[in-house]
Design an enzyme around this catalytic site. Structure first.
Site, PDB file in Angstrom:
ATOM      1  N   VAL A 225       0.837  -1.199   0.000  1.00  0.00           N
ATOM      2  CA  VAL A 225       0.000   0.000   0.000  1.00  0.00           C
ATOM      3  C   VAL A 225       0.875   1.254   0.000  1.00  0.00           C
ATOM      4  CG1 VAL A 225      -1.793   1.274   1.232  1.00  0.00           C
ATOM      5  CG2 VAL A 225      -1.859  -1.223   1.162  1.00  0.00           C
ATOM      6  N   GLY A 226       2.031   1.177   0.646  1.00  0.00           N
ATOM      7  CA  GLY A 226       2.951   2.310   0.638  1.00  0.00           C
ATOM      8  C   GLY A 226       3.346   2.717  -0.774  1.00  0.00           C
TER       9      GLY A 226
ATOM     10  N   CYS B 148       5.359  -3.103  14.363  1.00  0.00           N
ATOM     11  CA  CYS B 148       6.187  -2.910  13.165  1.00  0.00           C
ATOM     12  C   CYS B 148       7.677  -3.075  13.449  1.00  0.00           C
ATOM     13  CB  CYS B 148       5.916  -1.552  12.542  1.00  0.00           C
ATOM     14  SG  CYS B 148       6.329  -0.157  13.620  1.00  0.00           S
TER      15      CYS B 148
ATOM     16  N   GLU C 138       5.688   5.041   6.953  1.00  0.00           N
ATOM     17  CA  GLU C 138       6.114   4.226   8.091  1.00  0.00           C
ATOM     18  C   GLU C 138       5.692   2.793   7.799  1.00  0.00           C
ATOM     19  OE1 GLU C 138       7.951   5.212  10.552  1.00  0.00           O
ATOM     20  OE2 GLU C 138       7.969   7.314   9.963  1.00  0.00           O
TER      21      GLU C 138
END
Length: 352
Positions: A82-83, A134, A100
């Protein structure tokens, strides 16, 4: 736009920085945590000025629509797939972004480390939020002698935190949804190593036990994909040089952890690897140090925030020069045509 593992903190922490820097903001809560999203959509307009902060709920369609607008800055927390979509959409408007992302954060443990201390750190940092962090350790690199001592110590450390059966512990988390549970159990099932701890799951309860897989292969899916769950594959290495090589052969991680009392080992990992953050003899703590920039590098993200760095992320440093109206313009006139030898001599003298 945050991912669903810490939906409140990942939504509000960037907002604090954005507002501190004087911005208005549109928030898109994670659809993976719909109850949190609904609460934010209800409370934020009640307590914050709606002229400055708006909340847009939804999923892919709403996010896609938001990405069509020419924002001053886009801040996204989530996975790399998606980034890339966010970055591509932002490029159409030359919008700066902060990404991020995740990745595979390695842990290296050598023979000088305190095995019991390492086990305690791993039991906490890896299985915190059922591994859905993360910067959680994603895989472990260690010599065989270290692995032989560490695995039983880790099993005991997990029991100290979550009891004999973590399924019954009120402090042990669950996987965010059925899709991710199926993905993680598939990673466990396809691994070529041995399940040394855990490996048990309960689909109805979205539960996966704290799991350690020893003898994992670098070619296993569990070593190629971000796990984002309570599974720790262990890869045997001969020494730190082999560990550094394995790390550098892969995408740059969000975090890198080194357990060693040898200062030369600290120096080598600091100077010869690249990661969003490096922590020595601890896990995850850099996340809570407000004076440290928090972010990824390469495939694990771009840009950073937290503390002053968050203020800078949502700011633009604008240069402003004001010439006094009555100040003489003679020095500037020396740089204007026609160029003469006399002007050149004066300029050279001034520059010296």
């Amino acid at each position: 736009m945050p991912r669903g593992n810490y939906p409140l903190q990942l939504l509000l922490a960037p907002l604090v920085a954005a507002l501190a820097a004087g911005n208005a903001a549109v928030l898109k809560p994670s659809e993976l945590a719909p109850h949190t999203s609904a609460v934010m959509a209800r409370l934020i307009p009640r307590y914050l000025d709606t002229r400055a902060v708006k909340v847009v709920e939804g999923a892919v369609a709403e996010t896609t629509e938001l990405l069509t607008y020419p924002w001053d800055h886009i801040f996204y927390t989530g996975n790399g797939a998606v980034g890339r979509i966010v970055l591509e959409a932002a490029a159409k408007h030359l919008t700066p972004v902060t990404l991020e992302l995740g990745g595979k954060s390695p842990v290296y443990v050598d023979e000088t480390a305190d095995v019991d201390a390492v086990a305690s750190w791993l039991a906490w940092g890896k299985f915190l939020n059922a591994g859905q962090t993360c910067v959680a350790p994603d895989y472990l690199l260690a010599p065989q002698t270290v692995v032989d001592a560490l695995v039983p110590a880790l099993e005991k450390a997990v029991q100290r935190l979550y009891g004999e059966d973590p399924h019954l512990s009120p402090d042990y988390g669950r996987i965010v949804n059925d899709r991710h549970l199926a993905r993680i159990t598939d990673l466990i099932g396809s691994a070529s190593g041995r399940i040394a701890i855990g490996g048990i799951s309960d689909a109805k309860d979205r539960y996966i036990a704290p799991t350690v897989i020893t003898g994992a292969s670098l070619e296993d899916a569990v070593m190629r994909e971000e796990i984002f769950g309570p599974v720790l594959p262990v890869v045997n290495v001969d020494d730190r040089d082999e560990a550094v090589q394995i790390i550098n052969d892969r995408d740059k991680p969000r975090a890198l952890y080194v357990f060693s009392t040898d200062e030369e080992t600290h120096r080598i990992f600091t100077g010869e690897t690249s990661s969003g953050g490096l922590v020595v003899n601890a896990l995850v703590l850099h996340l809570s140090a407000g004076e440290l920039p928090f972010g990824g590098v390469g495939a694990s993200g771009m840009g950073a925030y937290h503390g002053e760095e968050g203020f800078r992320t949502f700011s633009h440093t604008k240069s402003v020069l004001t010439k006094l109206a009555k100040a003489p313009s003679l020095p500037f006139s020396l740089a204007l045509p026609p160029f003469t030898a006399a002007k050149s001599r004066v300029l050279r003298t001034l520059l010296r």
